[in-house]
Design a protein around this motif. Sequence first.
Motif, PDB file in Angstrom:
ATOM      1  N   VAL A 197     -14.855  -5.592   8.773  1.00 26.61           N
ATOM      2  CA  VAL A 197     -15.390  -4.229   8.827  1.00 26.61           C
ATOM      3  C   VAL A 197     -14.462  -3.279   8.080  1.00 26.61           C
ATOM      4  O   VAL A 197     -14.906  -2.437   7.299  1.00 26.61           O
ATOM      5  CB  VAL A 197     -15.599  -3.774  10.294  1.00 26.61           C
ATOM      6  N   GLU A 198     -13.155  -3.427   8.296  1.00 26.04           N
ATOM      7  CA  GLU A 198     -12.180  -2.579   7.628  1.00 26.04           C
ATOM      8  C   GLU A 198     -12.233  -2.776   6.112  1.00 26.04           C
ATOM      9  O   GLU A 198     -12.170  -1.799   5.347  1.00 26.04           O
ATOM     10  CB  GLU A 198     -10.766  -2.897   8.140  1.00 26.04           C
ATOM     11  N   SER A 214     -13.322   0.247   3.644  1.00 27.81           N
ATOM     12  CA  SER A 214     -12.408   0.727   2.607  1.00 27.81           C
ATOM     13  C   SER A 214     -13.036   0.540   1.229  1.00 27.81           C
ATOM     14  O   SER A 214     -12.888   1.401   0.356  1.00 27.81           O
ATOM     15  CB  SER A 214     -11.049   0.037   2.699  1.00 27.81           C
ATOM     16  N   GLY A 215     -13.758  -0.547   1.032  1.00 20.90           N
ATOM     17  CA  GLY A 215     -14.454  -0.769  -0.238  1.00 20.90           C
ATOM     18  C   GLY A 215     -15.548   0.257  -0.474  1.00 20.90           C
ATOM     19  O   GLY A 215     -15.736   0.737  -1.598  1.00 20.90           O
ATOM     20  N   LEU A 216     -16.259   0.612   0.594  1.00 19.55           N
ATOM     21  CA  LEU A 216     -17.297   1.632   0.483  1.00 19.55           C
ATOM     22  C   LEU A 216     -16.694   2.961   0.042  1.00 19.55           C
ATOM     23  O   LEU A 216     -17.178   3.601  -0.892  1.00 19.55           O
ATOM     24  CB  LEU A 216     -18.029   1.806   1.814  1.00 19.55           C
ATOM     25  N   LEU A 217     -15.607   3.372   0.694  1.00 17.23           N
ATOM     26  CA  LEU A 217     -14.990   4.655   0.342  1.00 17.23           C
ATOM     27  C   LEU A 217     -14.344   4.605  -1.037  1.00 17.23           C
ATOM     28  O   LEU A 217     -14.413   5.588  -1.788  1.00 17.23           O
ATOM     29  CB  LEU A 217     -13.996   5.085   1.404  1.00 17.23           C
ATOM     30  N   GLY A 246     -10.033  -3.206   0.700  1.00 16.86           N
ATOM     31  CA  GLY A 246     -10.225  -4.491   1.350  1.00 16.86           C
ATOM     32  C   GLY A 246      -8.924  -5.241   1.539  1.00 16.86           C
ATOM     33  O   GLY A 246      -7.845  -4.653   1.560  1.00 16.86           O
ATOM     34  N   GLN A 247      -9.025  -6.546   1.668  1.00 13.53           N
ATOM     35  CA  GLN A 247      -7.854  -7.360   1.940  1.00 13.53           C
ATOM     36  C   GLN A 247      -6.814  -7.258   0.836  1.00 13.53           C
ATOM     37  O   GLN A 247      -5.625  -7.376   1.097  1.00 13.53           O
ATOM     38  CB  GLN A 247      -8.255  -8.810   2.169  1.00 13.53           C
ATOM     39  N   MET A 248      -7.249  -7.007  -0.387  1.00  8.70           N
ATOM     40  CA  MET A 248      -6.308  -6.845  -1.497  1.00  8.70           C
ATOM     41  C   MET A 248      -5.337  -5.695  -1.223  1.00  8.70           C
ATOM     42  O   MET A 248      -4.181  -5.744  -1.612  1.00  8.70           O
ATOM     43  CB  MET A 248      -7.080  -6.588  -2.791  1.00  8.70           C
ATOM     44  N   GLY A 254       0.771  -1.235   0.000  1.00 14.10           N
ATOM     45  CA  GLY A 254       0.000   0.000   0.000  1.00 14.10           C
ATOM     46  C   GLY A 254       0.802   1.284   0.000  1.00 14.10           C
ATOM     47  O   GLY A 254       0.545   2.169  -0.811  1.00 14.10           O
ATOM     48  N   PRO A 255       1.788   1.428   0.875  1.00 14.24           N
ATOM     49  CA  PRO A 255       2.508   2.703   0.924  1.00 14.24           C
ATOM     50  C   PRO A 255       3.238   3.064  -0.376  1.00 14.24           C
ATOM     51  O   PRO A 255       3.458   4.230  -0.645  1.00 14.24           O
ATOM     52  CB  PRO A 255       3.505   2.497   2.064  1.00 14.24           C
ATOM     53  N   THR A 256       3.597   2.084  -1.162  1.00 12.80           N
ATOM     54  CA  THR A 256       4.286   2.389  -2.420  1.00 12.80           C
ATOM     55  C   THR A 256       3.318   2.526  -3.587  1.00 12.80           C
ATOM     56  O   THR A 256       3.689   3.057  -4.626  1.00 12.80           O
ATOM     57  CB  THR A 256       5.328   1.298  -2.777  1.00 12.80           C
ATOM     58  N   VAL A 257       2.081   2.063  -3.400  1.00 15.69           N
ATOM     59  CA  VAL A 257       1.144   1.992  -4.521  1.00 15.69           C
ATOM     60  C   VAL A 257      -0.095   2.869  -4.339  1.00 15.69           C
ATOM     61  O   VAL A 257      -0.573   3.467  -5.304  1.00 15.69           O
ATOM     62  CB  VAL A 257       0.696   0.521  -4.738  1.00 15.69           C
ATOM     63  N   LEU A 258      -0.615   2.965  -3.119  1.00 16.91           N
ATOM     64  CA  LEU A 258      -1.933   3.567  -2.904  1.00 16.91           C
ATOM     65  C   LEU A 258      -1.894   4.976  -2.329  1.00 16.91           C
ATOM     66  O   LEU A 258      -1.028   5.303  -1.517  1.00 16.91           O
ATOM     67  CB  LEU A 258      -2.753   2.685  -1.953  1.00 16.91           C
ATOM     68  N   ALA A 259      -2.876   5.769  -2.722  1.00 19.33           N
ATOM     69  CA  ALA A 259      -3.148   7.060  -2.090  1.00 19.33           C
ATOM     70  C   ALA A 259      -4.173   6.821  -0.988  1.00 19.33           C
ATOM     71  O   ALA A 259      -4.823   5.769  -0.943  1.00 19.33           O
ATOM     72  CB  ALA A 259      -3.699   8.039  -3.119  1.00 19.33           C
ATOM     73  N   ASP A 260      -4.374   7.795  -0.115  1.00 24.48           N
ATOM     74  CA  ASP A 260      -5.326   7.607   0.981  1.00 24.48           C
ATOM     75  C   ASP A 260      -6.784   7.671   0.526  1.00 24.48           C
ATOM     76  O   ASP A 260      -7.696   7.531   1.321  1.00 24.48           O
ATOM     77  CB  ASP A 260      -5.072   8.585   2.126  1.00 24.48           C
ATOM     78  N   THR A 261      -6.996   7.829  -0.759  1.00 23.73           N
ATOM     79  CA  THR A 261      -8.331   7.761  -1.362  1.00 23.73           C
ATOM     80  C   THR A 261      -8.608   6.356  -1.908  1.00 23.73           C
ATOM     81  O   THR A 261      -9.612   6.137  -2.537  1.00 23.73           O
ATOM     82  CB  THR A 261      -8.445   8.775  -2.508  1.00 23.73           C
ATOM     83  N   TRP A 262      -7.659   5.435  -1.689  1.00 19.65           N
ATOM     84  CA  TRP A 262      -7.698   4.051  -2.158  1.00 19.65           C
ATOM     85  C   TRP A 262      -7.426   3.954  -3.658  1.00 19.65           C
ATOM     86  O   TRP A 262      -7.654   2.924  -4.265  1.00 19.65           O
ATOM     87  CB  TRP A 262      -9.004   3.339  -1.754  1.00 19.65           C
ATOM     88  N   GLN A 263      -6.909   5.038  -4.254  1.00 23.98           N
ATOM     89  CA  GLN A 263      -6.533   5.047  -5.670  1.00 23.98           C
ATOM     90  C   GLN A 263      -5.098   4.565  -5.832  1.00 23.98           C
ATOM     91  O   GLN A 263      -4.257   4.813  -4.973  1.00 23.98           O
ATOM     92  CB  GLN A 263      -6.593   6.468  -6.243  1.00 23.98           C
ATOM     93  N   VAL A 264      -4.829   3.939  -6.969  1.00 27.26           N
ATOM     94  CA  VAL A 264      -3.462   3.588  -7.321  1.00 27.26           C
ATOM     95  C   VAL A 264      -2.798   4.877  -7.805  1.00 27.26           C
ATOM     96  O   VAL A 264      -3.308   5.536  -8.715  1.00 27.26           O
ATOM     97  CB  VAL A 264      -3.430   2.495  -8.405  1.00 27.26           C
TER      98      VAL A 264
END
Length: 158
Positions: free
Chosen positions: A56-57, A61-64, A47-49, A27-37
């Motif tokens: 719940v998490e 995260s999937g909802l957002l 989600g788990q991916m 995640g830290p190298t790939v994702l933004a805090d908006t869950w975007q790549v």
Amino acid sequence: MLRLIPGLEAAEFVRFGMVHRNTYVNGPTVLADTWQVRARPTLFFAGQMSGVEGYVESAASGLLAGLNAAAMAGGDRVSSAPRTTAIGALAYYVSHANPAHYEPSNITFGIMQPLDKAPKSKKARNEALSARALADLETWRARPEGRALQTSAVDGTA
């Protein structure tokens, strides 16, 4: 087995996850805090991916991620929940943790932004963190970039 999923027939798998350590994406190298790549902002992971732990998490995260994808499709701005909220803290952790030692995480009080003046008692501190999170979530929901949550099932639980 994974190539049997429609759309993954020609996928190249460069990193497999492990049971209960779902580090398919660092995640830290790939994702933004908006869950975007970061390298491809029209692609979202959650989600788990993405490396979060817990049902719940994963759902939150999937909802957002879904709300942000819908906002983007509608020409609106994407956003992330405040770091003072549980899901905002998790999104920040997933996108800003040390990539060399990245470990998937559940939502915990430990990853939330600390209080300026924290009570000494753990119970009082957690209650204060929760009250601030709910207030900040409501403020965020009232802003244009948080309005998609007005009609969602979140209702103060993110």
